[in-house]
Design a protein around this motif. Sequence first.
Motif, PDB file in Angstrom:
ATOM      1  N   GLY A 124       0.937  -1.272  -0.084  1.00  0.00           N
ATOM      2  CA  GLY A 124      -0.044   0.117   0.039  1.00  0.00           C
ATOM      3  C   GLY A 124       0.920   1.194  -0.028  1.00  0.00           C
ATOM      4  N   ARG A 125       1.926   1.115  -0.863  1.00  0.00           N
ATOM      5  CA  ARG A 125       2.761   2.227  -0.924  1.00  0.00           C
ATOM      6  C   ARG A 125       2.509   3.311  -1.704  1.00  0.00           C
ATOM      7  NH1 ARG A 125       8.803   2.086   0.638  1.00  0.00           N
ATOM      8  NH2 ARG A 125      10.029   3.639  -0.654  1.00  0.00           N
ATOM      9  N   PRO A 126       2.548   4.597  -1.575  1.00  0.00           N
ATOM     10  CA  PRO A 126       2.593   5.619  -2.462  1.00  0.00           C
ATOM     11  C   PRO A 126       3.531   5.524  -3.612  1.00  0.00           C
ATOM     12  CG  PRO A 126       2.675   6.589  -0.381  1.00  0.00           C
ATOM     13  CD  PRO A 126       3.066   5.102  -0.202  1.00  0.00           C
ATOM     14  N   SER A 127       3.085   5.624  -4.947  1.00  0.00           N
ATOM     15  CA  SER A 127       3.811   5.399  -6.041  1.00  0.00           C
ATOM     16  C   SER A 127       5.100   6.465  -6.353  1.00  0.00           C
ATOM     17  CB  SER A 127       3.004   5.098  -7.314  1.00  0.00           C
ATOM     18  OG  SER A 127       2.284   6.409  -7.545  1.00  0.00           O
ATOM     19  N   ASP A 128       4.773   7.705  -5.395  1.00  0.00           N
ATOM     20  CA  ASP A 128       5.989   8.584  -5.761  1.00  0.00           C
ATOM     21  C   ASP A 128       7.209   8.149  -4.845  1.00  0.00           C
ATOM     22  OD1 ASP A 128       4.890   9.206  -3.324  1.00  0.00           O
ATOM     23  OD2 ASP A 128       4.802  11.534  -3.787  1.00  0.00           O
ATOM     24  N   ASN A 129       7.196   7.161  -4.045  1.00  0.00           N
ATOM     25  CA  ASN A 129       8.201   6.950  -3.165  1.00  0.00           C
ATOM     26  C   ASN A 129       9.169   5.661  -3.882  1.00  0.00           C
ATOM     27  OD1 ASN A 129       9.769   6.659  -0.848  1.00  0.00           O
ATOM     28  ND2 ASN A 129       8.315   5.774   0.586  1.00  0.00           N
ATOM     29  N   PRO A 130      10.417   6.252  -4.267  1.00  0.00           N
ATOM     30  CA  PRO A 130      11.055   5.382  -4.795  1.00  0.00           C
ATOM     31  C   PRO A 130      11.890   4.120  -4.118  1.00  0.00           C
ATOM     32  CG  PRO A 130      12.345   7.144  -4.621  1.00  0.00           C
ATOM     33  CD  PRO A 130      10.829   7.596  -3.974  1.00  0.00           C
TER      34      PRO A 130
ATOM     35  N   ASP B 112      18.965   2.738 -18.045  1.00  0.00           N
ATOM     36  CA  ASP B 112      17.386   2.567 -18.627  1.00  0.00           C
ATOM     37  C   ASP B 112      16.774   1.260 -18.170  1.00  0.00           C
ATOM     38  OD1 ASP B 112      17.749   4.988 -19.618  1.00  0.00           O
ATOM     39  OD2 ASP B 112      18.178   4.169 -21.697  1.00  0.00           O
ATOM     40  N   ARG B 113      17.847   0.354 -17.808  1.00  0.00           N
ATOM     41  CA  ARG B 113      17.121  -0.941 -17.478  1.00  0.00           C
ATOM     42  C   ARG B 113      16.482  -1.160 -16.111  1.00  0.00           C
ATOM     43  NH1 ARG B 113      21.076  -5.928 -18.222  1.00  0.00           N
ATOM     44  NH2 ARG B 113      19.109  -6.743 -17.957  1.00  0.00           N
ATOM     45  N   VAL B 114      16.680  -0.084 -15.377  1.00  0.00           N
ATOM     46  CA  VAL B 114      16.091   0.036 -14.026  1.00  0.00           C
ATOM     47  C   VAL B 114      14.612   0.188 -14.275  1.00  0.00           C
ATOM     48  CG1 VAL B 114      15.822   0.892 -11.625  1.00  0.00           C
ATOM     49  CG2 VAL B 114      18.183   0.715 -12.748  1.00  0.00           C
ATOM     50  N   ALA B 115      13.574  -0.740 -13.761  1.00  0.00           N
ATOM     51  CA  ALA B 115      12.102  -0.475 -14.001  1.00  0.00           C
ATOM     52  C   ALA B 115      11.871   0.824 -13.386  1.00  0.00           C
ATOM     53  CB  ALA B 115      11.346  -1.620 -13.364  1.00  0.00           C
ATOM     54  N   SER B 116      10.792   1.532 -14.465  1.00  0.00           N
ATOM     55  CA  SER B 116      10.709   3.236 -14.083  1.00  0.00           C
ATOM     56  C   SER B 116       9.949   3.109 -12.736  1.00  0.00           C
ATOM     57  CB  SER B 116       9.991   3.816 -15.166  1.00  0.00           C
ATOM     58  OG  SER B 116       8.663   2.889 -15.550  1.00  0.00           O
ATOM     59  N   LEU B 117       9.283   2.239 -12.155  1.00  0.00           N
ATOM     60  CA  LEU B 117       8.570   1.946 -11.072  1.00  0.00           C
ATOM     61  C   LEU B 117       9.323   2.051  -9.807  1.00  0.00           C
ATOM     62  CD1 LEU B 117       5.443  -0.350 -11.335  1.00  0.00           C
ATOM     63  CD2 LEU B 117       5.465   2.191 -11.213  1.00  0.00           C
ATOM     64  N   VAL B 118      10.528   1.745  -9.969  1.00  0.00           N
ATOM     65  CA  VAL B 118      11.650   1.409  -8.888  1.00  0.00           C
ATOM     66  C   VAL B 118      11.801   3.100  -8.378  1.00  0.00           C
ATOM     67  CG1 VAL B 118      14.058   1.056  -8.503  1.00  0.00           C
ATOM     68  CG2 VAL B 118      12.553  -0.624  -9.521  1.00  0.00           C
ATOM     69  N   THR B 119      12.304   3.921  -9.250  1.00  0.00           N
ATOM     70  CA  THR B 119      12.818   5.187  -9.189  1.00  0.00           C
ATOM     71  C   THR B 119      11.656   6.168  -8.948  1.00  0.00           C
ATOM     72  OG1 THR B 119      13.229   5.601 -11.522  1.00  0.00           O
ATOM     73  CG2 THR B 119      14.866   4.511 -10.290  1.00  0.00           C
ATOM     74  N   ALA B 120      10.351   5.831  -9.228  1.00  0.00           N
ATOM     75  CA  ALA B 120       9.268   6.667  -9.132  1.00  0.00           C
ATOM     76  C   ALA B 120       9.548   7.864 -10.085  1.00  0.00           C
ATOM     77  CB  ALA B 120       9.062   7.280  -8.034  1.00  0.00           C
TER      78      ALA B 120
ATOM     79  N   GLY C 168      10.465   9.553   0.449  1.00  0.00           N
ATOM     80  CA  GLY C 168      10.237   8.552   1.569  1.00  0.00           C
ATOM     81  C   GLY C 168       9.714   9.105   2.800  1.00  0.00           C
ATOM     82  N   MET C 169      10.833  10.058   3.028  1.00  0.00           N
ATOM     83  CA  MET C 169      10.657  10.875   4.471  1.00  0.00           C
ATOM     84  C   MET C 169       9.530  11.741   4.760  1.00  0.00           C
ATOM     85  SD  MET C 169      13.754   9.450   5.819  1.00  0.00           S
ATOM     86  CE  MET C 169      14.641  10.739   6.802  1.00  0.00           C
ATOM     87  N   LYS C 170       8.920  12.076   3.914  1.00  0.00           N
ATOM     88  CA  LYS C 170       8.009  13.105   3.987  1.00  0.00           C
ATOM     89  C   LYS C 170       6.648  12.411   4.788  1.00  0.00           C
ATOM     90  CE  LYS C 170       5.514  13.350  -0.395  1.00  0.00           C
ATOM     91  NZ  LYS C 170       6.811  13.046  -1.382  1.00  0.00           N
ATOM     92  N   TYR C 171       6.477  11.130   4.682  1.00  0.00           N
ATOM     93  CA  TYR C 171       5.424  10.479   5.013  1.00  0.00           C
ATOM     94  C   TYR C 171       5.400  10.077   6.522  1.00  0.00           C
ATOM     95  CZ  TYR C 171       4.492   9.780   0.218  1.00  0.00           C
ATOM     96  OH  TYR C 171       4.236  10.047  -0.991  1.00  0.00           O
TER      97      TYR C 171
END
Length: 363
Positions: A70-76, A118-126, A242-245
Amino acid sequence: METNQMTKVWSVDNDVENTVEKLRSCTQIVDAASLLRAGEVVAFPTETVYGLGANALSDEAVEKIFLAKGRPSDNPLIVHIGAREQLATVAGEIPTKGKQLMDAFWPGPLTIILPKTDRVASLVTAGLESVGIRMPDHPVALAIIEEAGVPIAAPSANRSGRPSPTTAAHVLTDLEGRVAGVLDGGATGVGVESTVIDVTVNPPIILRPGGITREQMEAVIGTVALDPSFQVGAVETPRAPGMKYTHYAPEGELWLVTGEADHVRKKMSEMLRDAKQHGQKTGVLATEESRSYWEQQPEADVVLSVGSHTDLEEVAQQLYAVLRDFDDCQAQFIVGETFSRDGLGMAVMNRLEKAAGGRILSV
Ligand code: TXA
Ligand code: MG
């Protein structure tokens, strides 16, 4: 999202003789690694906290981490590697200070922010151009990453907002039925997460305090800056998304009280009495030094010690488990003392302040 899947649990002996090579041939590791390769999500121990892993090169696999937590998708997410050879797959050019930090602290509780490939999945780095990478210092973690043969994206294996898990039981409490498997390798050692440092800027800047201290890094690369957001009384927005939550929080309302020892005790007692009058079950986050005092106070229903003020390593190791224990005791109103910010104390205080969601009183 399937939320009622079978969660497999494999136990791995926490044997000092367990080398990464030996572990790689264990059926538990082979099974878990094959699930990771098949795009599933598996939790495993690291030296800091349990991680929830998926193939970092697959958006489809990484998406399952966000759904399970249930993690916000803007948190890499942090990418974990098992050997230096895997670095080139996920990181672009590595600044000299980054290399020096890797040589000094890997494997270990240090995440280094680098330009991504470019190989890193884009969701990983938000969507960011940078990626956080670390090599964990735990034989089970290294074995499963090596056996999977791909870099593994892994946030802490808790439901978003909850204290990070330091045992497999904590992971199951939060995620049973939501992940494919959990590798149980016993309790983790450091207890708080890795330090996150950005070396794409000069001087490098700590985005999250953690297992490796500022002092340790300055001894290797010279001046290291601190993200202003986690200094005392800060109002800045943190640079690590992630530090803002609100984070690491027990279910009860946690307050921290800081100041001269006698005043702190008096204030804590007042607050506890008031909460009890309102019918709440109260808790005290105590230390070895204060435990017996609080055990004698009728206003404190549950008294749990996180360790001694003089042993911050012990406090770091026990902090999350104690926060979860308050939930098990159904404490509704909890007060705690604060700790020195020296060394590992900076990480301990950062997590406690987040757990308290800013409820800190100076007396
Ligand atoms: O010890 C740890 O680091 C554990 C274990 C499992 O390795 N992992 C962990 O991951 O704590 P997580 O996802 O709970 O925390 C990752 C932190 C977040 O605050 C995130 O915003 C930050 O690292 N982060 C990750 N990639 C980043 C990037 N490219 N730029 C800035 N911050 C980043
Ligand atoms: Mg986390």
